[in-house]
Design a protein around this motif. Structure first.
Motif, short mmCIF file in Angstrom:
data_model
loop_
_atom_site.label_atom_id
_atom_site.label_comp_id
_atom_site.label_asym_id
_atom_site.label_seq_id
_atom_site.Cartn_x
_atom_site.Cartn_y
_atom_site.Cartn_z
N LEU A 271 -2.52 -2.54 9.01
CA LEU A 271 -2.24 -3.17 10.31
C LEU A 271 -1.06 -4.13 10.26
CD1 LEU A 271 -5.92 -3.92 11.42
CD2 LEU A 271 -4.40 -2.18 12.38
N GLU A 272 -0.58 -4.39 9.02
CA GLU A 272 0.58 -5.27 8.83
C GLU A 272 0.38 -6.63 9.51
OE1 GLU A 272 4.60 -3.41 8.68
OE2 GLU A 272 3.61 -1.73 9.70
N VAL A 273 -0.70 -7.30 9.11
CA VAL A 273 -0.99 -8.60 9.69
C VAL A 273 -0.25 -9.74 8.98
CG1 VAL A 273 -3.26 -7.87 10.48
CG2 VAL A 273 -3.04 -8.94 8.25
N LEU A 274 0.32 -9.45 7.80
CA LEU A 274 1.07 -10.46 7.06
C LEU A 274 2.57 -10.19 7.18
CD1 LEU A 274 -1.07 -10.66 3.79
CD2 LEU A 274 -1.27 -12.08 5.84
N GLU A 275 3.37 -11.15 6.75
CA GLU A 275 4.82 -10.97 6.76
C GLU A 275 5.26 -10.19 5.52
OE1 GLU A 275 6.35 -14.91 6.92
OE2 GLU A 275 6.27 -15.02 9.11
N GLY A 276 6.45 -9.57 5.60
CA GLY A 276 7.01 -8.85 4.47
C GLY A 276 6.73 -7.37 4.52
N THR A 277 7.22 -6.67 3.49
CA THR A 277 6.98 -5.24 3.40
C THR A 277 5.51 -4.99 3.05
OG1 THR A 277 7.50 -5.16 1.04
CG2 THR A 277 9.35 -4.92 2.59
N LYS A 278 5.10 -3.73 3.19
CA LYS A 278 3.71 -3.41 2.86
C LYS A 278 3.41 -3.66 1.39
CE LYS A 278 2.46 -0.19 6.53
NZ LYS A 278 1.89 1.12 6.89
N SER A 279 4.39 -3.42 0.54
CA SER A 279 4.19 -3.69 -0.89
C SER A 279 3.97 -5.18 -1.14
CB SER A 279 5.40 -3.18 -1.68
OG SER A 279 5.26 -3.49 -3.05
N GLN A 280 4.76 -6.01 -0.49
CA GLN A 280 4.60 -7.46 -0.64
C GLN A 280 3.27 -7.94 -0.05
OE1 GLN A 280 8.17 -8.59 1.45
NE2 GLN A 280 9.39 -8.78 -0.44
N GLN A 281 2.90 -7.37 1.08
CA GLN A 281 1.61 -7.73 1.68
C GLN A 281 0.45 -7.35 0.77
OE1 GLN A 281 1.08 -6.68 5.93
NE2 GLN A 281 3.26 -6.20 5.99
N ALA A 282 0.55 -6.17 0.16
CA ALA A 282 -0.52 -5.70 -0.72
C ALA A 282 -0.71 -6.64 -1.91
CB ALA A 282 -0.23 -4.28 -1.21
N LYS A 283 0.42 -7.11 -2.50
CA LYS A 283 0.32 -8.02 -3.64
C LYS A 283 -0.36 -9.33 -3.23
CE LYS A 283 4.35 -6.25 -6.16
NZ LYS A 283 5.71 -6.55 -6.66
N ARG A 284 0.00 -9.86 -2.07
CA ARG A 284 -0.59 -11.12 -1.62
C ARG A 284 -2.08 -10.96 -1.32
NH1 ARG A 284 2.29 -13.67 3.34
NH2 ARG A 284 0.66 -15.23 2.92
N ILE A 285 -2.42 -9.88 -0.64
CA ILE A 285 -3.81 -9.71 -0.22
C ILE A 285 -4.72 -9.42 -1.40
CG2 ILE A 285 -3.94 -7.22 0.27
CD1 ILE A 285 -5.00 -9.82 2.81
N LEU A 286 -4.21 -8.66 -2.39
CA LEU A 286 -5.02 -8.36 -3.57
C LEU A 286 -5.18 -9.60 -4.45
CD1 LEU A 286 -3.76 -4.80 -4.57
CD2 LEU A 286 -5.96 -5.42 -3.58
N PHE B 231 -22.51 -4.67 2.49
CA PHE B 231 -21.64 -5.81 2.76
C PHE B 231 -20.37 -5.78 1.91
CE2 PHE B 231 -25.94 -7.74 3.71
CZ PHE B 231 -25.78 -7.66 5.08
N GLU B 232 -20.54 -5.44 0.62
CA GLU B 232 -19.38 -5.44 -0.26
C GLU B 232 -18.40 -4.33 0.11
OE1 GLU B 232 -22.75 -3.24 -2.36
OE2 GLU B 232 -22.47 -5.06 -1.17
N ALA B 233 -18.91 -3.21 0.65
CA ALA B 233 -18.02 -2.13 1.09
C ALA B 233 -17.17 -2.59 2.27
CB ALA B 233 -18.83 -0.90 1.46
N THR B 234 -17.80 -3.27 3.21
CA THR B 234 -17.05 -3.81 4.35
C THR B 234 -16.00 -4.81 3.88
OG1 THR B 234 -18.96 -3.55 5.81
CG2 THR B 234 -17.25 -5.08 6.52
N ALA B 235 -16.38 -5.67 2.92
CA ALA B 235 -15.43 -6.65 2.40
C ALA B 235 -14.23 -5.98 1.75
CB ALA B 235 -16.13 -7.57 1.40
N LEU B 236 -14.46 -4.88 1.04
CA LEU B 236 -13.36 -4.19 0.36
C LEU B 236 -12.49 -3.39 1.32
CD1 LEU B 236 -15.12 -3.05 -2.94
CD2 LEU B 236 -13.32 -4.77 -2.67
N PHE B 237 -12.97 -3.18 2.54
CA PHE B 237 -12.13 -2.54 3.55
C PHE B 237 -11.04 -3.50 4.05
CE2 PHE B 237 -15.46 0.76 4.64
CZ PHE B 237 -14.63 1.84 4.37
N VAL B 238 -11.28 -4.80 3.90
CA VAL B 238 -10.36 -5.79 4.48
C VAL B 238 -8.95 -5.67 3.91
CG1 VAL B 238 -9.88 -8.26 4.72
CG2 VAL B 238 -12.20 -7.40 5.10
N PRO B 239 -8.74 -5.65 2.57
CA PRO B 239 -7.36 -5.59 2.06
C PRO B 239 -6.57 -4.37 2.54
CG PRO B 239 -8.86 -6.27 0.33
CD PRO B 239 -9.71 -5.83 1.46
N PRO B 240 -7.11 -3.13 2.40
CA PRO B 240 -6.30 -1.99 2.87
C PRO B 240 -6.06 -2.00 4.38
CG PRO B 240 -8.50 -1.25 2.21
CD PRO B 240 -8.35 -2.66 1.75
#
Length: 697
Positions: free
Chosen positions: A292-307, A278-287
């Motif tokens: 898939l660029e589901v958030l707004e902004g650049t990938k770097s900005q998305q990564a900061k928000r999701i992490l 379960f935890e492996a599946t959960a950790l797949f979500v951020p990357p």
């Protein structure tokens, strides 16, 4: 944990973990036998001297109690030996047949460097057979030593002399012993012979290579990984790939929401199918969310928000709950509580379950439904570990704990984040619900909900028995809660100070103004963790041993919630729901509850409350029932429990494991019990809960 018990756990093969000797359970049987014969000091070896110095009547009673206690314990040992030996016999017989087949297919002599079976190249099969033979050899060595040690411990504890008789009359006659003259040797003779036969066909270089590989992969030593199931993972990826283009027809002008549909499909299907930990599946979500660029902004900005959403404020509360649990465990508070409940309700196991569920309700309302499940799982562990892992009663207990803590999250305005979010949004629009008003509705509703959940679990219990459990059951056998026996330690000044600090922290959690003085409950949690480590309440080893996989599982759920919200998918869902909702106050509230329950089935309860409660307030204001809709809607945010990843109490019960690291609950258990529980609570809320709210508002 005893060194040998820990070693047995670390060196076991995960796939066979429940096949090893249940050393922890046998050790607890010794404690129970010791309690049965009136032993107070586990390290005192002068029991027989004390017994012989007693009066004749007392001497006879003591000897009878000792004999009965030893007899019951040895019956457990014989059953363990038979179970372990049967598994080894079946495994090694199948291994011998496969080894003979592999060797018979060889067409090149030794020295060629590798086996070349007839037809296809079967090098991987040879490696697998070689590794399994080594694992079975280690299996015999570990279990024989565990059985010897536990019987020796029993002898030392009660002054008996069972070890020699056990070895001569039972162990040497079991399948674990060698054949003929080698009856006194327990070296996994048959498995070792399989390995020798395989190595006889190989070159010295190849033999060394296989042995090195076996050592590097482990011959049952520390194999704690749970590999992903490739076919299930592939099916989940295919489903996600199909979901994205299909969603384009429903969401034509929302590309980010379309991609988020694929992310949600993949994550939920992975969790439901258990294709990976379960935890492996959960950790797949951020990357995946960033790719898939589901958030707004650049990938770097998305990564900061999701992490940032992975290790959110709520996780510090979970970490603090772990530390408080350690403090309670160090003071044996969970054992004392479990023993008191067992003494009161031990002969009535279903009343015991009801008591645990109401305890979960009360603690969740006083503290939070994050801290309470952590504390109560420690209360249940001493009892659960003496039950078989496939026991339907143990499953019912854990499900009851999860359901009651979910309901407890409805009890007060601060017992769950979703309640706080609902009231905050209502106050921003000019409305308010007082504590008295909230409690007037929540107390009778939550009490009724816990009782209804208990009745549901009792009904489902009748149909939840596994084939193995039915085969073990005896006619007219009365079920009881196992006795909780432990060596009670004295309360020292340090332990009392630790307990007072823990209770002070819990009181601060419950007092919102005081928590706000420190910057919120998360800051209080961090401060207590720092004090606990700095003052030695917990050791560094204890801190490192916490269930970090559980925390990242929760964090992955938070990341998924952010992805659903940030992609606009949740807004689209709420707008669609708003267009379809009724304008009649009664129907509107019922429909809002259905929307909230549907959303919180797949998304975190807290995230859904943050996103949907503004809609609830807006529609409630338009209909003139803002307080009523928020009250009922706030309760509705905690109703869903069909999937374990949407609330912490569910995750907490799902991740509980036995002595062998095997979980008591699986995803299908939650679906089977959580789905009807969700339906039942939804019906109860839209009828009884709504009626209570109309009396107050």
């Amino acid at each position: 944990m005893v060194a040998w018990e820990k070693q047995l756990k670390e060196r076991s093969v995960p796939a066979w973990r429940d096949k090893y000797v249940q050393y922890g359970k046998l050790k607890r049987k010794i404690e129970q036998a010791k309690a049965q014969i009136g032993r107070a000091d586990s390290d005192d070896g002068d029991f027989m001297k004390k017994a012989l110095s007693a009066a004749p009547a007392e001497l006879e009673a003591n000897l009878i109690d000792t004999t009965e206690g030893v007899k019951e314990f040895m019956e457990e040992v014989y059953a363990e030996l038979d179970r372990v030996a049967t598994f080894y016999e079946n495994q090694v017989t199948a291994l011998e047949a496969r080894v003979r087949e592999a060797i018979s297919c060889q067409v090149e002599p030794a020295g060629a460097g590798a086996i070349r079976p007839c037809g296809d190249d079967r090098t991987e099969e040879i490696e697998s057979l070689h590794l399994e033979s080594a694992q079975l050899t280690e299996f015999v060595l570990l279990n024989v030593e565990a059985l010897r040690k536990i019987v020796k411990k029993m002898d030392k504890t009660v002054g008996a002399n069972e070890q020699k008789k056990f070895v001569e009359n039972h162990l040497k006659r079991s399948a674990l012993a060698g054949p003929g003259k080698e009856r006194g040797f327990f070296d996994g003779h048959r498995a070792r012979r399989c390995r020798q036969e395989l190595e006889a066909t190989l070159s010295p270089e190849r033999i060394q290579e296989l042995r090195s590989k076996a050592m590097s992969e482990g011959t049952g030593v520390g194999l704690s990984r749970m590999p992903m199931k490739k076919r299930r993972t592939l099916c989940c990826a295919v489903l996600a790939g199909i979901a994205i283009p299909l969603s384009a027809f429903l969401l034509p002008n929302a590309p980010r929401a379309q991609r988020c549909v694929g992310l949600v499909t993949f994550t939920v299907s992975m969790w439901v199918s258990e294709a990976a930990p379960f935890e492996a599946t959960a950790l797949f979500v951020p990357p995946l969310a960033v790719l898939l660029e589901v958030l707004e902004g650049t990938k770097s900005q998305q990564a900061k928000r999701i992490l940032a959403s992975v290790f959110s404020d709520s996780l510090y509360l979970v970490l603090c709950g772990f530390v408080i649990s350690s403090v309670f465990t160090k003071s044996q508070l969970e054992c004392r509580t479990a023993a008191a409940l067992q003494r009161k309700f031990g002969q009535r196991p279903f009343l015991f379950m009801l008591a645990i569920m109401f305890l979960g309700l009360v603690l969740s309302s006083l503290l939070s439904n994050v801290t309470a499940p952590l504390l109560l799982i420690e209360v249940l562990k001493p009892l659960l570990k003496d039950m078989p892992t496939d026991s339907r009663y143990s499953r019912a207990l854990l499900l009851g704990l999860a359901f009651s803590c979910n309901i407890g999250g409805m009890a007060t305005p601060i017992s769950s984040p979703q309640n706080v979010a609902a009231l905050t949004i209502l106050r921003q629009s000019g409305g308010n619900i007082t504590w008295a008003q909230w409690l007037s509705v929540s107390v009778p509703f939550c009490s009724t909900g816990v009782f209804a959940g208990w009745l549901l679990l009792m009904f489902l219990y009748r149909f939840d028995a596994s084939a193995d459990e039915l085969s073990r059951s005896k006619p007219n056998q009365k079920m009881t809660v196992p006795e909780v026996v432990f060596d009670a330690e004295e309360f020292t000044v340090g332990k009392i100070a630790s307990l007072l600090s823990a209770f002070a922290t819990l009181a601060t959690f419950a007092c919102q103004p005081l928590a706000d003085f420190f910057g919120g409950t998360s800051m209080v949690a961090v401060m207590f963790v720092a004090i606990a480590i700095g003052t030695g309440m917990i050791s560094r080893q204890t801190f490192n041993s916490y269930s970090w996989h559980l925390m990242f599982l929760i964090g992955g759920g938070g990341a998924l919630g952010l992805a659903v919200k940030g992609s606009g998918l949740l807004d689209i869902m709420t707008d669609s729901a708003a267009r379809c909702l009724s304008r009649s106050p009664g129907l509107l509230v019922a429909e809002l509850v259905l929307v909230l329950v549907g959303a919180t089935t797949f998304v975190s309860h807290t995230v859904a409350a943050l996103v949907l409660m503004p809609l609830v307030v807006q529609l409630g204001n338009a209909a003139g029932v803002s307080e009523l809709s928020v009250m009922v809607g706030g309760l509705g945010c905690s109703v869903a429990c069909a999937l374990p990843m949407t609330s912490f109490p569910n995750v907490n019960s799902l991740m509980a494991v036995d002595d062998h690291g095997k979980p008591w609950l699986a995803m299908n258990n939650f679906l089977a019990a959580g789905t009807p529980m969700t339906i039942l609570m939804t019906l109860l809320l839209t009828t009884f809960g709504f009626w209570l709210a109309t009396l107050v508002f």
